[in-house]
Enzyme design. Structure first.
Site, short mmCIF file in Angstrom:
data_model
loop_
_atom_site.label_atom_id
_atom_site.label_comp_id
_atom_site.label_asym_id
_atom_site.label_seq_id
_atom_site.Cartn_x
_atom_site.Cartn_y
_atom_site.Cartn_z
N SER A 36 0.84 -1.20 0.00
CA SER A 36 0.00 0.00 0.00
C SER A 36 0.87 1.25 0.00
O SER A 36 1.77 1.39 0.83
CB SER A 36 -0.88 0.06 1.25
N HIS A 68 -4.32 -1.31 -4.44
CA HIS A 68 -3.33 -2.36 -4.73
C HIS A 68 -3.37 -2.63 -6.23
O HIS A 68 -4.43 -2.56 -6.85
CB HIS A 68 -3.64 -3.64 -3.96
N ARG A 90 -0.25 -8.42 -4.36
CA ARG A 90 -0.04 -9.14 -3.10
C ARG A 90 -1.35 -9.77 -2.68
O ARG A 90 -2.39 -9.13 -2.71
CB ARG A 90 0.46 -8.16 -2.06
N THR A 91 -1.28 -11.04 -2.29
CA THR A 91 -2.44 -11.69 -1.67
C THR A 91 -2.24 -11.62 -0.16
O THR A 91 -1.19 -11.98 0.34
CB THR A 91 -2.55 -13.15 -2.14
N HIS A 92 -3.24 -11.09 0.53
CA HIS A 92 -3.13 -10.93 1.98
C HIS A 92 -3.71 -12.12 2.72
O HIS A 92 -4.64 -12.78 2.25
CB HIS A 92 -3.83 -9.64 2.43
N GLU A 191 -5.87 -2.78 14.40
CA GLU A 191 -5.75 -3.15 15.80
C GLU A 191 -6.62 -2.27 16.69
O GLU A 191 -6.93 -1.13 16.36
CB GLU A 191 -4.29 -2.99 16.28
N SER A 210 0.98 -7.84 6.49
CA SER A 210 1.72 -8.56 5.43
C SER A 210 3.14 -8.81 5.89
O SER A 210 3.45 -8.73 7.09
CB SER A 210 1.71 -7.73 4.14
N ASN A 233 0.05 5.73 8.61
CA ASN A 233 -0.82 6.26 9.68
C ASN A 233 -0.22 5.92 11.03
O ASN A 233 0.56 4.97 11.15
CB ASN A 233 -2.23 5.64 9.59
I1 8IG Z 1 -1.67 0.99 5.37
O1 8IG Z 1 -2.43 0.66 11.28
C1 8IG Z 1 -1.94 0.10 7.13
N1 8IG Z 1 -2.00 -1.21 7.21
N2 8IG Z 1 -2.56 -3.89 10.95
N3 8IG Z 1 -2.49 -1.58 11.12
C2 8IG Z 1 -2.45 -2.70 10.37
N4 8IG Z 1 -2.29 -2.69 9.06
C3 8IG Z 1 -2.17 -1.48 8.49
C4 8IG Z 1 -2.22 -0.30 9.18
C5 8IG Z 1 -2.38 -0.35 10.58
N5 8IG Z 1 -2.07 0.70 8.30
#
Ligand code: 8IG
Length: 276
Positions: A36, A68, A90-92, A191, A210, A233
């Protein structure tokens, strides 16, 4: 070839053969997985010599997330002539397709001849001094998914899962790059603030969905791994603002020129050192 019955290593070999046949590039040297915010970061690497929809190659799935990119590319690194395989699909783990689907790109890169893998991602940061848009070098990880790509008694050593020599190259190119420990959660929810506090207590400074499972598969395959996170973030509870996917995409756009240059210079240097 039925992907449901083919073993994952054979499927990766099939994918590598399909890439070689379609691209005309018999072997690739280095692979990059774009996470991302990293969609445009490969644009300075060199000249694109091949591009395909990932779903045209065995074992690759269509991406599940806006932002993506489901494209595979082969790029010729100008300074060295090395071939980079850029995996935009990407596969998550949260897609529920299983761990083999998550690491298929990594196994394909190994089968295509790559000796180095660059894993990038967008993630949440625990360090309040990392503003959204800050790239952070991954020094180590915590796999909090409860899953593994390994089967049976396969005791892969993960002491230096993120290759120190490659981290040194990235640091030489950008001495201001901070380092962090990445904790992979299963997702797809972000989270809770309590989980972010837990991550911090356990030694993590980056949280995402990932990278750790892919790095494990890469070490199993004998690849050297470089991991770079883009903190898009603050992790939940670290700042008063709520999280949004738009914020994630915007931070990626804003950081674009810096991470594109970082990636291009780092990959060029890695391929230069590989030729010595
Ligand atoms: I972009 O704050 C992204 N991916 N787990 N937590 C998790 N995955 C994320 C976050 C995040 N920001």
């Amino acid at each position: 070839m039925n992907p449901d019955t083919t073993d994952p290593y054979t499927l990766a070999r099939d994918a590598a053969d399909a890439i070689a046949a379609s691209s005309g590039i018999a072997r690739h040297d280095i692979a990059l997985v774009l996470g991302s915010g990293w969609g445009g970061a490969a644009d300075l690497l060199g000249q694109e010599v091949w591009r395909a929809d990932a779903t045209s190659i065995p074992g690759f799935r269509a991406p599940a997330v806006a932002g993506h990119v489901g494209t595979l590319r082969s790029i010729r690194i100008a300074a060295t002539g090395a071939h980079a395989l850029v995996l935009g699909a990407r596969t998550h783990f949260y897609e529920g397709a299983g761990v083999d689907a998550v690491v298929h790109g990594v196994r394909t890169a190994a089968a295509a001849g790559c000796s180095t893998l660059v894993l990038t991602n967008g993630c949440g940061g625990l360090n309040t001094s990392w503003a959204p848009g800050t790239p952070v070098l991954i020094s180590d990880h915590i796999n909090h998914t409860g899953a593994t790509p390994l089967r049976g008694a396969n005791f892969v050593d993960l002491t230096d899962v993120y290759t120190p020599r490659l981290r040194q190259i990235a640091h030489d190119i950008d001495p201001s790059l901070p380092e962090g420990v990445y904790m992979q959660f299963s997702g797809p929810s972000y989270e809770t603030p309590a989980e972010v506090r837990m991550a911090g207590i356990l030694g993590a400074s980056l949280v995402g969905m990932s990278t750790a499972l892919e790095a494990i598969a890469a070490r199993e395959a004998g690849l050297d791994v470089l991991g770079i996170s883009l903190v898009t973030n603050h992790a939940a509870g670290i700042s008063p603002e709520p999280l949004s996917h738009e914020e994630v995409l915007q931070a990626g756009k804003d950081a674009g020129p810096r991470i594109a240059e970082l990636l291009a210079r780092t990959v060029t240097r890695i391929t230069e050192e590989a030729q010595r």
